[in-house]
Enzyme design. Structure first.
Site, PDB file in Angstrom:
ATOM      1  N   LYS A  11    -104.032 -21.018 -22.024  1.00 39.82           N
ATOM      2  CA  LYS A  11    -104.098 -19.777 -22.797  1.00 39.82           C
ATOM      3  C   LYS A  11    -105.377 -18.976 -22.474  1.00 39.82           C
ATOM      4  CE  LYS A  11    -101.291 -21.560 -26.648  1.00 39.82           C
ATOM      5  NZ  LYS A  11    -101.184 -21.688 -28.143  1.00 39.82           N
ATOM      6  N   TYR A  51     -92.968 -15.861 -28.287  1.00 37.85           N
ATOM      7  CA  TYR A  51     -93.203 -16.505 -29.587  1.00 37.85           C
ATOM      8  C   TYR A  51     -92.298 -15.945 -30.688  1.00 37.85           C
ATOM      9  CZ  TYR A  51     -97.248 -19.094 -27.834  1.00 37.85           C
ATOM     10  OH  TYR A  51     -98.063 -19.975 -27.155  1.00 37.85           O
ATOM     11  N   ASN A 114    -106.076 -22.231 -29.053  1.00 38.81           N
ATOM     12  CA  ASN A 114    -106.048 -23.685 -28.868  1.00 38.81           C
ATOM     13  C   ASN A 114    -105.737 -24.127 -27.437  1.00 38.81           C
ATOM     14  OD1 ASN A 114    -103.391 -23.042 -28.903  1.00 38.81           O
ATOM     15  ND2 ASN A 114    -102.833 -24.264 -30.684  1.00 38.81           N
ATOM     16  N   HIS A 117    -100.453 -24.348 -24.262  1.00 42.02           N
ATOM     17  CA  HIS A 117     -99.110 -24.438 -24.854  1.00 42.02           C
ATOM     18  C   HIS A 117     -98.379 -25.622 -24.245  1.00 42.02           C
ATOM     19  CE1 HIS A 117     -95.088 -23.301 -26.213  1.00 42.02           C
ATOM     20  NE2 HIS A 117     -94.669 -23.568 -24.990  1.00 42.02           N
ATOM     21  N   GLU A 128     -88.184 -21.748 -21.701  1.00 40.26           N
ATOM     22  CA  GLU A 128     -89.530 -21.244 -21.412  1.00 40.26           C
ATOM     23  C   GLU A 128     -89.806 -21.242 -19.912  1.00 40.26           C
ATOM     24  OE1 GLU A 128     -91.294 -22.806 -25.708  1.00 40.26           O
ATOM     25  OE2 GLU A 128     -92.065 -23.691 -23.857  1.00 40.26           O
TER      26      GLU A 128
HETATM   27  N1  UDP Z   1    -100.839 -20.757 -34.503  1.00 41.18           N
HETATM   28  C1  UDP Z   1    -101.774 -20.081 -35.276  1.00 41.18           C
HETATM   29  N2  UDP Z   1    -101.932 -20.442 -36.598  1.00 41.18           N
HETATM   30  C2  UDP Z   1    -101.194 -21.439 -37.173  1.00 41.18           C
HETATM   31  C3  UDP Z   1    -100.243 -22.117 -36.399  1.00 41.18           C
HETATM   32  C4  UDP Z   1    -100.092 -21.744 -35.070  1.00 41.18           C
HETATM   33  O1  UDP Z   1    -102.442 -19.183 -34.795  1.00 41.18           O
HETATM   34  O2  UDP Z   1    -101.382 -21.719 -38.373  1.00 41.18           O
HETATM   35  C5  UDP Z   1    -100.664 -20.382 -33.084  1.00 41.18           C
HETATM   36  C6  UDP Z   1    -101.286 -21.400 -32.128  1.00 41.18           C
HETATM   37  O3  UDP Z   1    -101.788 -20.713 -30.989  1.00 41.18           O
HETATM   38  C7  UDP Z   1    -100.088 -22.258 -31.778  1.00 41.18           C
HETATM   39  C8  UDP Z   1     -98.974 -21.212 -31.700  1.00 41.18           C
HETATM   40  O4  UDP Z   1     -99.276 -20.327 -32.787  1.00 41.18           O
HETATM   41  O5  UDP Z   1    -100.279 -22.962 -30.561  1.00 41.18           O
HETATM   42  C9  UDP Z   1     -97.573 -21.742 -31.856  1.00 41.18           C
HETATM   43  O6  UDP Z   1     -97.514 -22.516 -33.053  1.00 41.18           O
HETATM   44  P1  UDP Z   1     -96.750 -23.892 -33.079  1.00 41.18           P
HETATM   45  O7  UDP Z   1     -96.608 -24.302 -34.497  1.00 41.18           O
HETATM   46  O8  UDP Z   1     -95.509 -23.808 -32.262  1.00 41.18           O
HETATM   47  O9  UDP Z   1     -97.811 -24.883 -32.400  1.00 41.18           O
HETATM   48  P2  UDP Z   1     -97.789 -25.625 -30.979  1.00 41.18           P
HETATM   49  O10 UDP Z   1     -96.364 -25.952 -30.654  1.00 41.18           O
HETATM   50  O11 UDP Z   1     -98.412 -24.673 -29.986  1.00 41.18           O
HETATM   51  O12 UDP Z   1     -98.631 -26.845 -31.180  1.00 41.18           O
HETATM   52 MG    MG Z   2     -94.697 -24.781 -30.616  1.00 41.91          MG
END
Ligand code: UDP
Ligand code: MG
Length: 140
Positions: A11, A51, A114, A117, A128
């Site tokens: 990212k 997203y 974070n 992905h 994806e």
């Molecule tokens: N995210 C965020 N706040 C939250 C949860 C998620 O900004 O409370 C962002 C973060 O970058 C995350 C992405 O949204 O990686 C997608 O969320 P998901 O729950 O799918 O998490 P992931 O699969 O990436 O662990």
């Molecule tokens: Mg996710």
């Protein structure tokens, strides 16, 4: 698509912080083979599309702004049990909860920014991968 693939993105935060090399080294060193890769940048529209499943969540706007804020590295990775093993390698969404040594524990700065992905299912991995790559750009 085979079920031994996952889609990752390094990212914009991790790219800005100079972690492309370290993250790719950890992925490859953990047994993931890179079968497609590109350095690219998502428009706001494309980030929103990627997203779209999170459209109703309160963090969606910030997420779209962040993911379109700079270049990313997108890659398709291959390994037995790729989706699950890669989620283990990257750690929890919130780096404060990510296991020591995981990519997010080492490189992420917040739950939003974070570092990486990872797909959450074989079905989404396939969707994806085709979001980022043409079939001719994947070298299995
Ligand atoms: N995210 C965020 N706040 C939250 C949860 C998620 O900004 O409370 C962002 C973060 O970058 C995350 C992405 O949204 O990686 C997608 O969320 P998901 O729950 O799918 O998490 P992931 O699969 O990436 O662990
Ligand atoms: Mg996710």
């Amino acid at each position: 698509m085979a079920t031994n693939r996952t889609l990752t993105m390094i990212k914009p935060d991790a790219v800005r912080n100079g972690h492309i090399g370290g993250i790719l080294e950890q992925m490859v060193g953990s047994g993931f083979k890179i079968i497609a890769m590109k350095y690219t940048k998502l428009s706001k529209e494309k980030a929103g599309e990627f997203y779209a499943v999170h459209k109703e969540r309160p963090f969606y706007g910030e997420l779209v702004d962040f993911m379109s804020s700079g270049p990313i590295v997108a890659a398709v990775l291959e390994k037995d049990n790729a989706v699950e093993d890669f989620r283990t390698l990257i750690g929890s969404t919130n780096p404060a909860e990510a296991a020591p040594g995981t990519i997010r524990a080492k490189y992420a700065t917040s739950i939003g920014e974070n570092a990486v992905h990872g797909s959450d299912s074989d079905e989404n991995a396939a969707l994806e991968a085709s979001f980022h790559f043409a079939a001719t750009e994947i070298f299995a």
